[in-house]
Enzyme design. Sequence first.
Site, short mmCIF file in Angstrom:
data_model
loop_
_atom_site.label_atom_id
_atom_site.label_comp_id
_atom_site.label_asym_id
_atom_site.label_seq_id
_atom_site.Cartn_x
_atom_site.Cartn_y
_atom_site.Cartn_z
N SER A 105 0.83 -1.20 0.00
CA SER A 105 0.00 0.00 0.00
C SER A 105 0.86 1.25 0.00
CB SER A 105 -0.90 0.02 1.23
OG SER A 105 -1.78 -1.06 1.22
N SER B 35 -17.36 5.13 -0.90
CA SER B 35 -17.62 4.55 -2.21
C SER B 35 -18.13 5.58 -3.21
CB SER B 35 -18.66 3.42 -2.07
OG SER B 35 -18.13 2.38 -1.28
N LEU C 140 -6.60 5.75 -9.67
CA LEU C 140 -7.11 4.56 -8.98
C LEU C 140 -7.02 3.34 -9.89
CD1 LEU C 140 -10.19 6.00 -7.09
CD2 LEU C 140 -8.11 5.05 -6.07
N GLU D 92 -10.12 1.12 -2.47
CA GLU D 92 -10.06 1.36 -3.93
C GLU D 92 -11.18 0.59 -4.65
OE1 GLU D 92 -6.35 1.78 -5.63
OE2 GLU D 92 -5.41 2.48 -3.78
#
Lengths: 428, 428, 428, 428
Positions: free
Chosen positions: B126, B173, B282, B407
């Site tokens: 990460s 989200s 992303l 993600e």
Amino acid sequence: MNTSLFRAASRPAARLSQIPATSRSIAVRRYATAFNWEDPLLASELYTDDELAIQETARQYCQERLQPRVLDAYRNENYDRKILEEMGELGLLGASIEGYGCAGVSTVASGLITKEVERVDSGYRSGMSVQSSLAMTAIHEFGTQELKERLLPGLAKGKLAGCFGLTEPNHGSDPGSMETIARVHPTQKGVYLLSGSKTWITNSPISDVLIVWAKLQSTGKIRGFAVERSKCPPGTLETPALKNKSALRASITGMIQLDNCPVAVENMFPVVEGLTGPFTCLNSARLGIAFGAMGALEDCINRARTYALERKQFKGNPLAKYQLIQKKLADAVTDATYGTLAATQVARLKDAGKCTPEMISLIKRQNCDRALANSRILQEVFGGNAASDEYHIARHVANLFVVQTYEGQSDIHALILGRAITGVQAFV
Amino acid sequence: MNTSLFRAASRPAARLSQIPATSRSIAVRRYATAFNWEDPLLASELYTDDELAIQETARQYCQERLQPRVLDAYRNENYDRKILEEMGELGLLGASIEGYGCAGVSTVASGLITKEVERVDSGYRSGMSVQSSLAMTAIHEFGTQELKERLLPGLAKGKLAGCFGLTEPNHGSDPGSMETIARVHPTQKGVYLLSGSKTWITNSPISDVLIVWAKLQSTGKIRGFAVERSKCPPGTLETPALKNKSALRASITGMIQLDNCPVAVENMFPVVEGLTGPFTCLNSARLGIAFGAMGALEDCINRARTYALERKQFKGNPLAKYQLIQKKLADAVTDATYGTLAATQVARLKDAGKCTPEMISLIKRQNCDRALANSRILQEVFGGNAASDEYHIARHVANLFVVQTYEGQSDIHALILGRAITGVQAFV
Amino acid sequence: MNTSLFRAASRPAARLSQIPATSRSIAVRRYATAFNWEDPLLASELYTDDELAIQETARQYCQERLQPRVLDAYRNENYDRKILEEMGELGLLGASIEGYGCAGVSTVASGLITKEVERVDSGYRSGMSVQSSLAMTAIHEFGTQELKERLLPGLAKGKLAGCFGLTEPNHGSDPGSMETIARVHPTQKGVYLLSGSKTWITNSPISDVLIVWAKLQSTGKIRGFAVERSKCPPGTLETPALKNKSALRASITGMIQLDNCPVAVENMFPVVEGLTGPFTCLNSARLGIAFGAMGALEDCINRARTYALERKQFKGNPLAKYQLIQKKLADAVTDATYGTLAATQVARLKDAGKCTPEMISLIKRQNCDRALANSRILQEVFGGNAASDEYHIARHVANLFVVQTYEGQSDIHALILGRAITGVQAFV
Amino acid sequence: MNTSLFRAASRPAARLSQIPATSRSIAVRRYATAFNWEDPLLASELYTDDELAIQETARQYCQERLQPRVLDAYRNENYDRKILEEMGELGLLGASIEGYGCAGVSTVASGLITKEVERVDSGYRSGMSVQSSLAMTAIHEFGTQELKERLLPGLAKGKLAGCFGLTEPNHGSDPGSMETIARVHPTQKGVYLLSGSKTWITNSPISDVLIVWAKLQSTGKIRGFAVERSKCPPGTLETPALKNKSALRASITGMIQLDNCPVAVENMFPVVEGLTGPFTCLNSARLGIAFGAMGALEDCINRARTYALERKQFKGNPLAKYQLIQKKLADAVTDATYGTLAATQVARLKDAGKCTPEMISLIKRQNCDRALANSRILQEVFGGNAASDEYHIARHVANLFVVQTYEGQSDIHALILGRAITGVQAFV
């Protein structure tokens, strides 16, 4: 390369104009810039133009000629023997064999043919697989030159039908315990007498050439024989059909009952001994199944998606609008594309001489498991209408259970893999 | 290609002699004729020699330098800032970027690096992903030339640490509902004032460069800013760490609190507007995660297999002898190899300009889901010993839950796919 | 019936006014006419008023006294020894034992207490179970009258802490291979010397009374001993704590290391031999776990539901509005109520003398499996916030893995059931 | 209590001597001290002697009279109309109704009857449920006294056959969008004209009394009508059979086509309006399904267990010896007993006036889901032989899919529960 396939491949424009829009996606996919739900990770990018043309030929045949027959065939357990000839004419039988009238295509192309046939019905694919991967592969890999030249062309054209007798009533997952026996004829030189019983043999009732595996009485070792029905005296070979099947009803299945059936030594495979012979053939068939199961799953996806878009419930929304429906589709699409990529990889490795049997166990198991699991979940999309055979989904679901089970039940392949991973066997 | 990576690649013999046997499998796999449980479908055949050498370099670093640190880091939530510099030295940061001191490797190679880091720990991965795929990609894709030249080399070397501020306390989200605001400074020309709050931001407490997405007050459109900590007046930027995490404890996570923080217009990305900017980054990170999750899963497999072979229960049999154990291993190995093949395919498509965001949603979702599910099942192999952190399995299990979630949580990606498959959205 | 419990039971009105609204549902459920998501199939209808009052007492204590401590305890692996005394004061320890200062409640009531403790934390429940179902049950079932009178009252009050030493470093699922040995003291009459090592022993570092199972050297048969720490000479008994656990961190766990530790023959259980002894205790504990796991699951449901109602995403809808979220809740609620009914049935059968060990295997396995599976799915509701320990869900998830594993891992119980169903054992 | 049932109940000894050993377990279970795999958690302890006697009567009839017919019925989609009369004679139809020639047994006893019928075949149970829970319940709950007295005795005896027309071709899960219309006859007073179409109606082709739900044109509200076939003029009522079903082939299914079919106002249910009417009946049927599905599952378990004990593979071991097989059996047995306990609890609550519709959604959904999932897994035990209908397992698997789907598909019940749990609806 066989000409009938090649001709098909050289006329894509003509073909395209004749087939329904839903079948066209593959041919145009190379230029797509958007996500293509029918090929989400562009597996088609991995195929040569020839392979794509062969798939297209197979797809066209299957959608135009097989799809219209399947409902009746399945309802009535009525396999049309002519299908083998039609497939033979197109070069679909034994397609990866070089020579003997076979197309000599890549393992990938062969897998794509399988996928297109199983997109219609797993039973139709079973009939083709038995002919190609089991009967023809056995003769091609293990038969004498004479046997190959005598039998393969007829099998390739579908003039002869073949089958593969390994499984016995008491021995499914464990063929090593085989009871069928071949003993030297007491008086006729160069002749073996085969006795025993095989069951769940696709195509056996219509077969002209029956590959039979039996233990040689003298050595206790398993050997293979190409039994030609025309040469068997009355009463020595019976192949009764098994009816009232719960699945694969569009294929024909039966037993092989041998009672001192005489077979010439020339029809025995000269070198191969033990389970190497049957397992070589099974591996070829299983690789085809790994492709085929993805074809069946893709048909389930296609039908469920269409139904979900057309069926409205609650304030006029299509089912496709609901999260629980979308998740089912997303899961299935994912497994279909993953399975196709994996099968393609193994087929490529096979042509490169780098494939091991465990790889095939892995993809046969996973693709069948996922095809079955997803087809069942997609069946839910249809609600009560799934009970009508006209939606085709229940047929796929029933078929895929058997596809998951035959040629190595999922658990058996898990133990094959477990042994390969750990070096320890857990069968017993 | 960056020289440090290349040097590593040109000395495989030297390296091999220094690393433990279990790490060597990849380098020799090309000549293996038997089933290789660490690469069951020979994904490695799909990689170039350079890509394999890069993977080997990354693997060696990770196993030798990161693995020994992870237990303590995880226990104490103690991320070692020097890791970024070490990675930078090897060329692992922003590896797929051309120029600016970056290695300029293929997307596949970049994915393989990610996989090796996450083989050790998802938190370490990460930290690297945020630096590379999020912060550096944002600047590289959207920043002015001046910004790239000023910031990328330091980030590539790990001298500067970067982070990516998109998620807000109330909007996970659904980033479109963002509340952080950028408004024109009432008096200073060419300056924006940023206010708002971001949370769950990996690396934020140690970051020198913070990519912050905010709505431009004048337009209501989302814009991106490269906030340089050194230029923020006291009290305008706070990045408190979030402690007592239940997972990813070897990474450092925090908030970004902006209170009228002044940022020069030169640090705003000039063109990109809306969610295109953050989603581009992303997507880059998610592709890396699809590789990375397979690394973590492979480590779980490796550890569970070793434990199953060493642990004896019931008459001295190793656990590996039991069917229920073998099935767990077979399932996990299957998912690991399928996931690796799929990620490789998408990475290749990306370099060929044929990748769509939905493809990345598909593999991010599936690989994370399967890594998580299998890691949990493999955890059962360890019985009660799984409760000891020295077996490492519980750490992977806890990490992979977050990896599945961040993600794009699995369900969100299912709905992205559902929309792409059906043409109908089901988010609301 | 113990008076402290009874007093609690006789003051429901007073208690109700002091507890938060969310805890009150049980007490009023009898008159509910609507569906009650906290008790969907009205399991409470199966309980007597006394049992409900006991549950209420336990719930009140747990929510008021344990819940506020658990976060810190879990973070720091810091079990508060005073909890045993508090539980003892309320009559919660050894609650189903008659006499010796114990409450003498029904097995159902005892299960409900367990459920309330595990609603807070499985580690707290573990500490209680070990004291009650393992240590106290062992003494009560198998100890001499003298031993019972001497030790049970102190254990019941929590003045003494107890533990249960069965599992050894090399023998988890297969205790029959035990290595700990008891041999006759070479010179002291009436004394055994215990040597060996036990691990993963809840409470061992704080225990005053350690039930230790060892093989009698003379017979090779397993016997039980109540080892009193105060009577062990220095160096003969060590109980080092196991730290850095990945779960159950609110309980204290350690080893028991015995080096020729002398134990008087009076402290050996006089009659019971073999695995009957430990399995009797384990069955008692496992029945408690079957209730307890449902408590933890109910807490997960409660927290996920609250979060889903409060958290808004996409156009201001609460998460609870989304189908994929509702399905998670519906599944979990279903499993919680099914598991509670089944545990209640077995508890009633136990009091009626009709319970078999396989019943307990069945409910221990199923309730733990379902609690674990559902808690993991509910964790997804929290998205990234699940990584914060303040949402409590990750703690339950981590705990429930161990709860599924200890006292018979799920697979082991499957094989116990498989043997009972088929009459054939498949352990080896 | 109806005398035919009672007589059966008073002669258990005689009956027991006539039935095969495998059916006897229930009668003797009260004295069993060992684990009973057919009733693992002794649900039978929850039943009265009368209820057990009724179950025994039903079981005897089903095993002796229905089981021998089912294979042929399923193969040929050939439902024997006489079955209704046989059931009527025994008092199995509308068994929980008081008076009108019905047995007036408890809801639990009624559920046990259902379970025994579905142990043979879900289609046979469907035929009975439609008669009892849908048609008879509708008339009993909502009909005028005259209608009850005129129709119920004939339905109870099976002299009349009934069906229930709610589902329409375009409206399955969403009956509120019903299109069938009832309008006042333009000239005949006291007559309604019904027009519209119902589908998937069990028993419709053989029904004498058809309960039809239609929207009253004047109000737009749904009302119920008992349509008597004998009173319908030619051409106003057609009930074509639906053939080639993929499941439930031992039941008869059809459409109801109404074309200005005149129905007297006396045959309209006088009070009930909206979906309350049909949902009341469906709830009654669904409760029966929750019991019935457990019967089908128990039959699958019984058959899989027998097969696993008799079938030998690998060194002569029965399949039952293998861990992967035992796990399948253990899982199924667990779900069967949990589901039976839950259904029993809800049936008791219904008789106590404490049952809510959501409880029934919960058990209908869970029991069907688990019956279906486990039957599919047990099917794997049979390997390729599962494809033969003589093993009965494929029939149960196919049936249970429809059982899971009709009267509320699993997802629909999940959303019903989700709404009850959260207070928020997620249907649209």
